[in-house]
Design a protein around this motif. Structure first.
Motif, PDB file in Angstrom:
ATOM      1  N   ARG A 172      89.196  33.440  73.437  1.00  0.00           N
ATOM      2  CA  ARG A 172      89.426  34.403  72.356  1.00  0.00           C
ATOM      3  C   ARG A 172      89.227  33.757  70.996  1.00  0.00           C
ATOM      4  NH1 ARG A 172      93.848  38.979  72.352  1.00  0.00           N
ATOM      5  NH2 ARG A 172      93.860  39.476  74.549  1.00  0.00           N
ATOM      6  N   PHE A 173      89.729  32.542  70.896  1.00  0.00           N
ATOM      7  CA  PHE A 173      89.611  31.801  69.636  1.00  0.00           C
ATOM      8  C   PHE A 173      88.133  31.531  69.329  1.00  0.00           C
ATOM      9  CE2 PHE A 173      89.660  27.571  67.475  1.00  0.00           C
ATOM     10  CZ  PHE A 173      90.270  27.968  66.301  1.00  0.00           C
ATOM     11  N   LEU A 174      87.411  31.070  70.347  1.00  0.00           N
ATOM     12  CA  LEU A 174      85.989  30.766  70.169  1.00  0.00           C
ATOM     13  C   LEU A 174      85.203  32.025  69.825  1.00  0.00           C
ATOM     14  CD1 LEU A 174      85.490  28.148  73.001  1.00  0.00           C
ATOM     15  CD2 LEU A 174      85.179  27.770  70.537  1.00  0.00           C
ATOM     16  N   GLN A 175      85.585  33.113  70.476  1.00  0.00           N
ATOM     17  CA  GLN A 175      84.940  34.407  70.213  1.00  0.00           C
ATOM     18  C   GLN A 175      85.106  34.785  68.739  1.00  0.00           C
ATOM     19  OE1 GLN A 175      84.464  36.305  73.356  1.00  0.00           O
ATOM     20  NE2 GLN A 175      83.206  37.835  72.313  1.00  0.00           N
ATOM     21  N   ARG A 176      86.326  34.609  68.232  1.00  0.00           N
ATOM     22  CA  ARG A 176      86.596  34.938  66.825  1.00  0.00           C
ATOM     23  C   ARG A 176      85.748  34.040  65.917  1.00  0.00           C
ATOM     24  NH1 ARG A 176      86.475  36.773  62.933  1.00  0.00           N
ATOM     25  NH2 ARG A 176      87.983  37.263  61.311  1.00  0.00           N
ATOM     26  N   LEU A 177      85.651  32.761  66.278  1.00  0.00           N
ATOM     27  CA  LEU A 177      84.880  31.831  65.440  1.00  0.00           C
ATOM     28  C   LEU A 177      83.381  32.123  65.511  1.00  0.00           C
ATOM     29  CD1 LEU A 177      86.601  28.348  65.862  1.00  0.00           C
ATOM     30  CD2 LEU A 177      87.082  30.149  64.229  1.00  0.00           C
ATOM     31  N   ARG A 178      82.917  32.543  66.689  1.00  0.00           N
ATOM     32  CA  ARG A 178      81.474  32.837  66.807  1.00  0.00           C
ATOM     33  C   ARG A 178      81.083  33.985  65.894  1.00  0.00           C
ATOM     34  NH1 ARG A 178      82.324  32.305  72.652  1.00  0.00           N
ATOM     35  NH2 ARG A 178      81.994  30.102  73.116  1.00  0.00           N
ATOM     36  N   GLY A 179      82.040  34.906  65.672  1.00  0.00           N
ATOM     37  CA  GLY A 179      81.791  36.039  64.765  1.00  0.00           C
ATOM     38  C   GLY A 179      81.706  35.607  63.307  1.00  0.00           C
ATOM     39  N   LEU A 180      81.944  34.336  63.039  1.00  0.00           N
ATOM     40  CA  LEU A 180      81.996  33.852  61.654  1.00  0.00           C
ATOM     41  C   LEU A 180      80.770  33.059  61.269  1.00  0.00           C
ATOM     42  CD1 LEU A 180      85.621  32.415  61.582  1.00  0.00           C
ATOM     43  CD2 LEU A 180      84.818  34.507  60.504  1.00  0.00           C
ATOM     44  N   SER A 181      79.788  33.120  62.075  1.00  0.00           N
ATOM     45  CA  SER A 181      78.606  32.283  61.916  1.00  0.00           C
ATOM     46  C   SER A 181      78.190  32.065  60.455  1.00  0.00           C
ATOM     47  CB  SER A 181      77.467  32.937  62.706  1.00  0.00           C
ATOM     48  OG  SER A 181      76.355  32.125  62.595  1.00  0.00           O
ATOM     49  N   GLY A 182      78.159  30.806  60.044  1.00  0.00           N
ATOM     50  CA  GLY A 182      77.715  30.465  58.686  1.00  0.00           C
ATOM     51  C   GLY A 182      78.818  30.541  57.634  1.00  0.00           C
ATOM     52  N   SER A 183      80.019  30.988  58.016  1.00  0.00           N
ATOM     53  CA  SER A 183      81.087  31.143  57.017  1.00  0.00           C
ATOM     54  C   SER A 183      81.859  29.846  56.814  1.00  0.00           C
ATOM     55  CB  SER A 183      82.108  32.193  57.465  1.00  0.00           C
ATOM     56  OG  SER A 183      81.480  33.316  57.941  1.00  0.00           O
ATOM     57  N   VAL A 184      82.658  29.850  55.761  1.00  0.00           N
ATOM     58  CA  VAL A 184      83.566  28.721  55.518  1.00  0.00           C
ATOM     59  C   VAL A 184      84.878  29.010  56.250  1.00  0.00           C
ATOM     60  CG1 VAL A 184      84.848  27.430  53.766  1.00  0.00           C
ATOM     61  CG2 VAL A 184      82.547  28.304  53.246  1.00  0.00           C
ATOM     62  N   LEU A 185      85.340  28.027  57.023  1.00  0.00           N
ATOM     63  CA  LEU A 185      86.650  28.133  57.682  1.00  0.00           C
ATOM     64  C   LEU A 185      87.572  27.153  56.960  1.00  0.00           C
ATOM     65  CD1 LEU A 185      88.470  29.174  60.018  1.00  0.00           C
ATOM     66  CD2 LEU A 185      87.622  27.261  61.380  1.00  0.00           C
ATOM     67  N   TRP A 186      88.534  27.710  56.253  1.00  0.00           N
ATOM     68  CA  TRP A 186      89.365  26.918  55.332  1.00  0.00           C
ATOM     69  C   TRP A 186      90.726  26.647  55.973  1.00  0.00           C
ATOM     70  CZ3 TRP A 186      93.708  27.901  52.066  1.00  0.00           C
ATOM     71  CH2 TRP A 186      93.810  27.088  50.928  1.00  0.00           C
ATOM     72  N   ILE A 187      90.990  25.370  56.265  1.00  0.00           N
ATOM     73  CA  ILE A 187      92.181  25.024  57.057  1.00  0.00           C
ATOM     74  C   ILE A 187      93.143  24.171  56.215  1.00  0.00           C
ATOM     75  CG2 ILE A 187      92.986  23.979  59.218  1.00  0.00           C
ATOM     76  CD1 ILE A 187      90.104  24.199  60.287  1.00  0.00           C
ATOM     77  N   PRO A 188      94.242  24.760  55.752  1.00  0.00           N
ATOM     78  CA  PRO A 188      95.214  23.959  55.000  1.00  0.00           C
ATOM     79  C   PRO A 188      96.043  23.105  55.958  1.00  0.00           C
ATOM     80  CG  PRO A 188      95.796  26.310  54.923  1.00  0.00           C
ATOM     81  CD  PRO A 188      94.634  26.179  55.860  1.00  0.00           C
ATOM     82  N   ALA A 189      95.477  21.969  56.334  1.00  0.00           N
ATOM     83  CA  ALA A 189      96.050  21.158  57.413  1.00  0.00           C
ATOM     84  C   ALA A 189      97.191  20.267  56.953  1.00  0.00           C
ATOM     85  CB  ALA A 189      94.948  20.286  58.022  1.00  0.00           C
ATOM     86  N   PHE A 190      97.257  20.009  55.635  1.00  0.00           N
ATOM     87  CA  PHE A 190      98.218  18.994  55.179  1.00  0.00           C
ATOM     88  C   PHE A 190      99.298  19.565  54.267  1.00  0.00           C
ATOM     89  CE2 PHE A 190      93.961  16.921  55.503  1.00  0.00           C
ATOM     90  CZ  PHE A 190      94.184  16.348  56.750  1.00  0.00           C
ATOM     91  N   MET A 191      99.605  20.844  54.454  1.00  0.00           N
ATOM     92  CA  MET A 191     100.616  21.462  53.586  1.00  0.00           C
ATOM     93  C   MET A 191     102.021  21.136  54.082  1.00  0.00           C
ATOM     94  SD  MET A 191      98.938  22.684  51.238  1.00  0.00           S
ATOM     95  CE  MET A 191      97.189  22.499  51.093  1.00  0.00           C
ATOM     96  N   ALA A 192     102.305  21.524  55.316  1.00  0.00           N
ATOM     97  CA  ALA A 192     103.652  21.304  55.856  1.00  0.00           C
ATOM     98  C   ALA A 192     103.542  20.629  57.209  1.00  0.00           C
ATOM     99  CB  ALA A 192     104.370  22.637  55.975  1.00  0.00           C
ATOM    100  N   LYS A 193     104.523  19.779  57.517  1.00  0.00           N
ATOM    101  CA  LYS A 193     104.455  19.077  58.799  1.00  0.00           C
ATOM    102  C   LYS A 193     104.674  20.068  59.947  1.00  0.00           C
ATOM    103  CE  LYS A 193     109.226  17.927  59.145  1.00  0.00           C
ATOM    104  NZ  LYS A 193     110.357  17.226  59.196  1.00  0.00           N
ATOM    105  N   GLY A 194     104.238  19.680  61.122  1.00  0.00           N
ATOM    106  CA  GLY A 194     104.490  20.535  62.286  1.00  0.00           C
ATOM    107  C   GLY A 194     103.221  21.155  62.849  1.00  0.00           C
ATOM    108  N   GLY A 195     102.149  21.187  62.056  1.00  0.00           N
ATOM    109  CA  GLY A 195     100.952  21.877  62.534  1.00  0.00           C
ATOM    110  C   GLY A 195      99.853  20.942  63.023  1.00  0.00           C
ATOM    111  N   GLU A 196     100.104  19.612  62.981  1.00  0.00           N
ATOM    112  CA  GLU A 196      98.993  18.672  63.221  1.00  0.00           C
ATOM    113  C   GLU A 196      98.354  18.816  64.599  1.00  0.00           C
ATOM    114  OE1 GLU A 196     101.928  17.907  62.078  1.00  0.00           O
ATOM    115  OE2 GLU A 196     102.944  16.395  63.271  1.00  0.00           O
ATOM    116  N   GLU A 197      99.195  19.051  65.625  1.00  0.00           N
ATOM    117  CA  GLU A 197      98.611  19.190  66.976  1.00  0.00           C
ATOM    118  C   GLU A 197      97.752  20.444  67.067  1.00  0.00           C
ATOM    119  OE1 GLU A 197     102.163  19.021  69.455  1.00  0.00           O
ATOM    120  OE2 GLU A 197     101.156  17.344  70.478  1.00  0.00           O
ATOM    121  N   ARG A 198      98.245  21.518  66.444  1.00  0.00           N
ATOM    122  CA  ARG A 198      97.495  22.787  66.486  1.00  0.00           C
ATOM    123  C   ARG A 198      96.144  22.648  65.805  1.00  0.00           C
ATOM    124  NH1 ARG A 198     103.161  25.184  65.500  1.00  0.00           N
ATOM    125  NH2 ARG A 198     103.637  25.605  67.680  1.00  0.00           N
ATOM    126  N   VAL A 199      96.138  21.966  64.685  1.00  0.00           N
ATOM    127  CA  VAL A 199      94.867  21.765  63.980  1.00  0.00           C
ATOM    128  C   VAL A 199      93.944  20.936  64.874  1.00  0.00           C
ATOM    129  CG1 VAL A 199      93.778  20.664  61.983  1.00  0.00           C
ATOM    130  CG2 VAL A 199      95.890  21.962  61.685  1.00  0.00           C
TER     131      VAL A 199
END
Ligand code: CTP
Length: 319
Positions: A172-199
């Motif tokens: 499902r995740f890949l499907q959503r990303l495939r629909g974004l072809s050529g777009s910018v995917l903006w990931i605020p990875a370093f805002m708050a702790k706790g999300g590192e594994e998910r990223v």
């Protein structure tokens, strides 16, 4: 030092909705809206005194290396390391380098979009920004389909894609990303702790399946710079929401900015219930003191800017 721009007009109707939502929110008029180019340019100029969205939209490859230690923006005492995978996905140049668009749409995730028929209007913009990988296909008539930039808070991996724990959710995740072809995917990875594994799980899938997105990871100074800009203009926000971050950054790349799906109130102007998100059943305490955001204040600020013609805040239907 930057001069404040008249963002919230004192004496004007500062309360389109009561904090409790018990009074109905007032629908903003979009009928006789005209673009105020002078104010829009002034805002762009003032924001540039705090940061440059073209640069701060992403950390670049040359500026750090795998293993480097990063302090989280909101949890300074906690650290994480730049993984090999994340390093591979850092851009070598700003994904928004030299980009200038005449009309941009920023799509927030409020349920106010449901039955709005705003999809075609949203898609007619030159550049479309969306938040948190919100689904589009099933709601295209109301929210449109096109996406040029989309954000992904680490929490989205858990909330919308069940931590990518099964083959079905990964697909499902890949499907959503495939629909974004050529777009910018903006990931605020370093805002708050706790999300590192998910990223890490998400970027591993992106690399493994060579998804055609331009990943971007906001600079560590972005959040404070955005907050600083608004505080200097007497808008006492706590932590800017993704939507406000996108507006603040978009002023750099866009001439006219049109907002949709911004409605942090539980009822519409007729008193009918409005879902927090157009696509799920999440509920949200808009005025809770525990919330990191001050959404109704952000909304009042955006409403004021709408009335002054600096941006267009669409809160009704597009029929
Ligand atoms: N938004 C809004 N009214 C709502 C829901 C969302 O105005 N009822 C706007 C907010 O600016 C929000 C953006 O739409 O940031 C995207 O929505 P969402 O994905 O819900 O953002 P958040 O989960 O609030 O993520 P964050 O806390 O990082 O902003």
């Amino acid at each position: 030092k930057a001069n404040p721009t008249p963002l919230v007009n004192e004496g004007e109707d500062k309360s389109p909705a009561s904090p409790s939502g018990s009074k109905n929110a007032t629908r903003l008029s979009s009928d006789n809206w005209t673009f105020n180019r002078t104010l829009s340019s002034l805002i762009r100029k003032n924001i540039l005194r705090f940061f440059d969205p073209e640069r701060d939209i992403s950390i670049l490859k040359g500026t750090l290396k795998p293993g480097d230690v990063i302090h989280y923006v909101f949890d300074r005492q906690s650290t994480t390391n730049i993984s090999e995978n994340l390093y591979r996905l850092l851009p070598t140049a700003s994904p928004m380098k030299n980009q200038h668009h005449r009309r941009c749409a920023i799509v927030g995730n409020s349920g106010i979009l449901l039955n709005s028929s705003c999809g075609p209007e949203i898609d007619s913009h030159d550049f479309v920004i969306r938040c948190n990988l919100a689904p589009v296909e099933e709601y295209a008539g109301d929210v449109g389909r096109r996406t040029n930039l989309v954000t992904m808070n680490p929490s989205v991996v858990q909330r919308a894609f069940h931590d990518l724990a099964s083959e079905q959710w990964r697909e499902r995740f890949l499907q959503r990303l495939r629909g974004l072809s050529g777009s910018v995917l903006w990931i605020p990875a370093f805002m708050a702790k706790g999300g590192e594994e998910r990223v890490e799980w998400a970027i591993r899938l992106i690399l493994l399946h060579t998804v055609d997105v331009h990943t971007a990871f906001p600079s560590l100074r972005l959040l404070h710079a955005v907050r600083g800009y608004w505080l200097t203009n007497n808008v006492q926000i706590k932590r800017p929401t993704t939507g406000l971050l996108m507006y603040t950054m978009a002023t750099r790349f866009c001439e006219e900015i049109h907002l949709y799906g911004f409605w942090p109130f539980p009822r519409d102007s007729q008193g009918k219930p409005v879902k927090y998100h157009y696509y799920d059943t999440l509920t949200y305490e808009y005025t809770s003191h525990a919330s990191p955001h001050t959404m109704p204040l952000e909304f009042r600020t955006l409403s004021s800017l709408h009335r002054q013609g600096a941006l267009r805040l669409n809160t009704g239907s597009c029929d």
